[in-house]
Design a protein around this motif. Structure first.
Motif, PDB file in Angstrom:
ATOM      1  N   UNK A 101       0.751  -1.187  -0.195  1.00 31.83           N
ATOM      2  CA  UNK A 101       0.011  -0.017  -0.017  1.00 31.83           C
ATOM      3  C   UNK A 101       0.734   1.200  -0.143  1.00 31.83           C
ATOM      4  N   UNK A 102       2.032   1.028  -0.694  1.00 31.96           N
ATOM      5  CA  UNK A 102       2.900   2.274  -0.603  1.00 31.96           C
ATOM      6  C   UNK A 102       2.882   3.162  -1.885  1.00 31.96           C
ATOM      7  N   UNK A 103       2.902   4.277  -1.944  1.00 29.17           N
ATOM      8  CA  UNK A 103       2.877   5.114  -3.499  1.00 29.17           C
ATOM      9  C   UNK A 103       4.327   5.192  -3.820  1.00 29.17           C
ATOM     10  N   UNK A 104       4.770   5.039  -4.948  1.00 29.15           N
ATOM     11  CA  UNK A 104       6.293   4.880  -5.284  1.00 29.15           C
ATOM     12  C   UNK A 104       6.235   5.671  -6.734  1.00 29.15           C
ATOM     13  N   UNK A 105       7.071   6.809  -6.486  1.00 25.94           N
ATOM     14  CA  UNK A 105       7.497   7.809  -7.720  1.00 25.94           C
ATOM     15  C   UNK A 105       9.044   7.468  -8.334  1.00 25.94           C
ATOM     16  N   UNK A 106       9.229   7.177  -9.320  1.00 21.94           N
ATOM     17  CA  UNK A 106      10.865   6.863  -9.779  1.00 21.94           C
ATOM     18  C   UNK A 106      11.254   8.014 -10.647  1.00 21.94           C
ATOM     19  N   UNK A 107      12.476   8.029 -10.358  1.00 23.13           N
ATOM     20  CA  UNK A 107      13.225   9.029 -11.502  1.00 23.13           C
ATOM     21  C   UNK A 107      12.677   9.111 -13.072  1.00 23.13           C
ATOM     22  N   UNK A 108      12.465   7.870 -13.299  1.00 21.50           N
ATOM     23  CA  UNK A 108      12.193   7.573 -14.767  1.00 21.50           C
ATOM     24  C   UNK A 108      10.683   7.620 -15.183  1.00 21.50           C
ATOM     25  N   UNK A 109      10.090   8.149 -14.169  1.00 21.53           N
ATOM     26  CA  UNK A 109       8.365   8.081 -14.354  1.00 21.53           C
ATOM     27  C   UNK A 109       7.696   6.685 -14.273  1.00 21.53           C
ATOM     28  N   UNK A 175      -3.752   5.620  -4.879  1.00 20.79           N
ATOM     29  CA  UNK A 175      -4.074   4.744  -3.949  1.00 20.79           C
ATOM     30  C   UNK A 175      -4.170   5.177  -2.537  1.00 20.79           C
ATOM     31  N   UNK A 176      -4.103   6.701  -2.290  1.00 20.99           N
ATOM     32  CA  UNK A 176      -4.080   7.005  -1.226  1.00 20.99           C
ATOM     33  C   UNK A 176      -3.345   6.445  -0.119  1.00 20.99           C
ATOM     34  N   UNK A 177      -2.061   6.611  -0.436  1.00 17.25           N
ATOM     35  CA  UNK A 177      -0.955   5.647   0.483  1.00 17.25           C
ATOM     36  C   UNK A 177      -0.823   6.544   1.782  1.00 17.25           C
ATOM     37  N   UNK A 178      -0.465   5.725   2.791  1.00 17.99           N
ATOM     38  CA  UNK A 178      -0.061   6.492   4.272  1.00 17.99           C
ATOM     39  C   UNK A 178       1.515   6.754   3.866  1.00 17.99           C
ATOM     40  N   UNK A 179       2.088   6.197   2.861  1.00 25.55           N
ATOM     41  CA  UNK A 179       3.654   6.307   2.910  1.00 25.55           C
ATOM     42  C   UNK A 179       3.851   6.482   1.343  1.00 25.55           C
ATOM     43  N   UNK A 180       4.513   7.665   1.081  1.00 28.62           N
ATOM     44  CA  UNK A 180       4.790   8.060  -0.176  1.00 28.62           C
ATOM     45  C   UNK A 180       6.153   8.012  -0.464  1.00 28.62           C
ATOM     46  N   UNK A 181       6.813   7.212  -1.241  1.00 25.28           N
ATOM     47  CA  UNK A 181       8.299   7.194  -1.712  1.00 25.28           C
ATOM     48  C   UNK A 181       8.631   7.958  -3.010  1.00 25.28           C
ATOM     49  N   UNK A 182       9.607   8.649  -3.047  1.00 26.69           N
ATOM     50  CA  UNK A 182      10.220   9.177  -4.221  1.00 26.69           C
ATOM     51  C   UNK A 182      11.516   9.055  -4.416  1.00 26.69           C
ATOM     52  N   UNK A 183      12.024   8.510  -5.383  1.00 28.64           N
ATOM     53  CA  UNK A 183      13.327   8.255  -5.842  1.00 28.64           C
ATOM     54  C   UNK A 183      13.767   9.239  -6.829  1.00 28.64           C
ATOM     55  N   UNK A 184      14.639  10.184  -6.358  1.00 30.93           N
ATOM     56  CA  UNK A 184      15.065  11.168  -7.121  1.00 30.93           C
ATOM     57  C   UNK A 184      14.013  11.702  -8.209  1.00 30.93           C
ATOM     58  N   UNK A 185      13.084  12.386  -7.590  1.00 31.85           N
ATOM     59  CA  UNK A 185      11.657  12.547  -8.310  1.00 31.85           C
ATOM     60  C   UNK A 185      12.266  13.739  -9.340  1.00 31.85           C
ATOM     61  N   UNK A 211       0.549  12.100   5.446  1.00 24.49           N
ATOM     62  CA  UNK A 211       1.325  11.217   4.840  1.00 24.49           C
ATOM     63  C   UNK A 211       2.846  11.173   5.085  1.00 24.49           C
ATOM     64  N   UNK A 212       3.388  10.016   5.555  1.00 25.80           N
ATOM     65  CA  UNK A 212       4.877   9.924   5.561  1.00 25.80           C
ATOM     66  C   UNK A 212       5.451   9.876   4.268  1.00 25.80           C
ATOM     67  N   UNK A 213       6.612  10.727   3.842  1.00 24.37           N
ATOM     68  CA  UNK A 213       7.210  10.784   2.646  1.00 24.37           C
ATOM     69  C   UNK A 213       8.823  10.504   3.003  1.00 24.37           C
ATOM     70  N   UNK A 214       9.318   9.568   2.013  1.00 24.55           N
ATOM     71  CA  UNK A 214      10.811   9.333   2.183  1.00 24.55           C
ATOM     72  C   UNK A 214      11.199   9.572   1.064  1.00 24.55           C
TER      73      UNK A 214
END
Ligand code: ADP
Length: 386
Positions: A101-109, A175-185, A211-214
């Motif tokens: 249930x994590x939202x993930x955003x990658x550098x490459x989209x 997905x309304x994540x409680x945790x959002x991860x962004x890798x070199x967005x 939302x917790x963001x890392x």
């Protein structure tokens, strides 16, 4: 075209997550090795970090320091060799990515090229088996948050890089994540777009107070602009973690001092210490320095012990060599950087280190010419020598 803005509306109806005393994210002594046997390389060693609900933490460090590996261990894309990862108190170490249930955003989209914007954003919702009638409004809500509501029917190739990144963020948010991860967005965007996306991410953070963001970055300006706390990584390990202000003003390690803001680290010998203030010998001079209290990762500054004096390039002044108490130095290099001229100098009495000095404006200096340096009062902050 005017940049679309991250919208805060539409999020108000989102139910607040159930209050939990557990941190949103816990890494507990996580280790990751790639490969096996003698060819195994350790990409993450004994990594422990907690991120509270609503908190934004930046993983900042040089390339190859293990930042993405940490993020991928949390997202479920790599399996830790040791340790556990927990989300809101639940051990998810063995759970597949889609069930975290994590939202993930990658550098490459990583958008699906043959799918429309709407279908890209709906993807996670379909995977979660959300009812079809609920998907359309949730896609609209997520796209509205990133100012892309009018682009639902487009294909990714019909969008600019910045717009694609917005869609990738919308897909993660849907997905309304409680945790959002962004890798070199922002790494794939050009410099101007990066600035406006940075402002968008700041607004997004305000719009998602629970939302917790890392997020992973190698760019300290991004970390300073976005993060509540910064976790500094080097060589597969977490070096320091604290607020940006604390890490900047009182760096616990020489690595953090140098990495965050490129501080000068002058070898010195500690003399008398009274409270937060120490007299230290630097080369032929005795100057005062801030001595952070022991107990916050800082050393106990024993008189006679070796330490490093952390002095920022903008804090040093270039003065006449005849000025009383000036450190005598020679110019090795001078580079105009726009608002300042960056000098690299060697101090006669501290010959082993090159010292960076920023002089306001466009000031020409002859290479090899002698200059005097005046340190501020206090001259800097002490950092442990090891
Ligand atoms: P960062 O995100 O800080 O740039 P990474 O976490 O991507 O660092 O990489 C950490 C180390 O692990 C690097 O030495 C990198 O080469 C190595 N590494 C990363 N991914 C893999 C992989 N899939 N297989 C083997 N080695 C990897």
């Amino acid at each position: 075209m005017a940049q679309a803005r991250v919208r805060t509306a539409g999020r108000r109806s989102r139910p607040r997550p159930v209050e939990s005393s557990s941190p949103a994210i816990v890494f507990d002594r996580v280790g990751v090795s790639y490969g096996r046997g003698r060819k195994a390389s350790r990409a993450l060693i004994d990594f422990s970090l907690r991120v509270a609900a609503g908190e934004t933490v930046a993983l900042l460090g040089p390339s190859g320091s293990g930042k993405s590996t940490a993020l991928n261990a949390l997202a479920g894309f790599v399996r830790p060799t040791s340790g556990t990862v927990r989300l809101a108190g639940r051990d998810v170490t063995s759970l597949p990515p889609a069930r975290r249930g994590i939202g993930v955003v990658l550098q490459s989209y990583a958008l699906f090229p043959h799918m429309s914007v709407a279908d890209n954003v709906a993807f996670g919702l379909r995977a979660q088996k959300i009812a079809r009638r609920d998907i359309t409004p949730r896609v609209a809500e997520a796209l509205d948050m990133v100012g892309m509501a009018d682009y639902q029917k487009r294909l990714p190739r019909e969008l600019s890089g910045g717009q694609q990144q917005r869609v990738a963020i919308a897909r993660a948010l849907a997905i309304r994540p409680a945790v959002l991860l962004l890798d070199e967005p922002l790494a794939a965007l050009d410099a101007q777009l990066r600035q406006s996306m940075l402002a968008e991410l700041q607004r997004l953070k305000e719009a998602l107070p629970d939302t917790a963001m890392l997020f992973v970055t190698h760019d300290q300006a991004e970390a300073l602009a976005l993060a509540d706390r910064i976790a500094i990584m080097n060589d597969a390990r977490l070096m320091d973690v604290d607020t940006a202000e604390n890490l900047w003003k009182r760096p616990p390690t020489s690595f953090t001092a140098a990495f965050l803001g490129g501080a000068n680290l002058l070898p010195c010998v500690v003399g008398r210490v009274i409270g937060n203030s120490a007299l230290v010998d630097v080369g032929t001079r005795t100057v005062t320095a801030e001595a952070p209290q022991p107990g916050f990762g800082h050393a106990d500054w024993a008189p006679g012990s070796a330490a490093l004096l952390c002095v920022r390039p903008h804090a040093v002044q270039v003065v006449s060599t005849r000025e009383r108490n000036a450190l005598q130095a020679k110019v090795n290099a001078a580079v105009w950087r726009g608002s300042v001229t960056r000098l690299v100098v060697t101090v006669d009495s501290v010959p082993d280190v090159l010292v960076d000095v920023d002089v306001p404006g466009h000031t020409p200096f002859e290479i090899g010419s002698p200059v005097g340096l005046r340190l501020p009062e206090p001259a800097g902050v002490l950092v442990p020598a090891t």
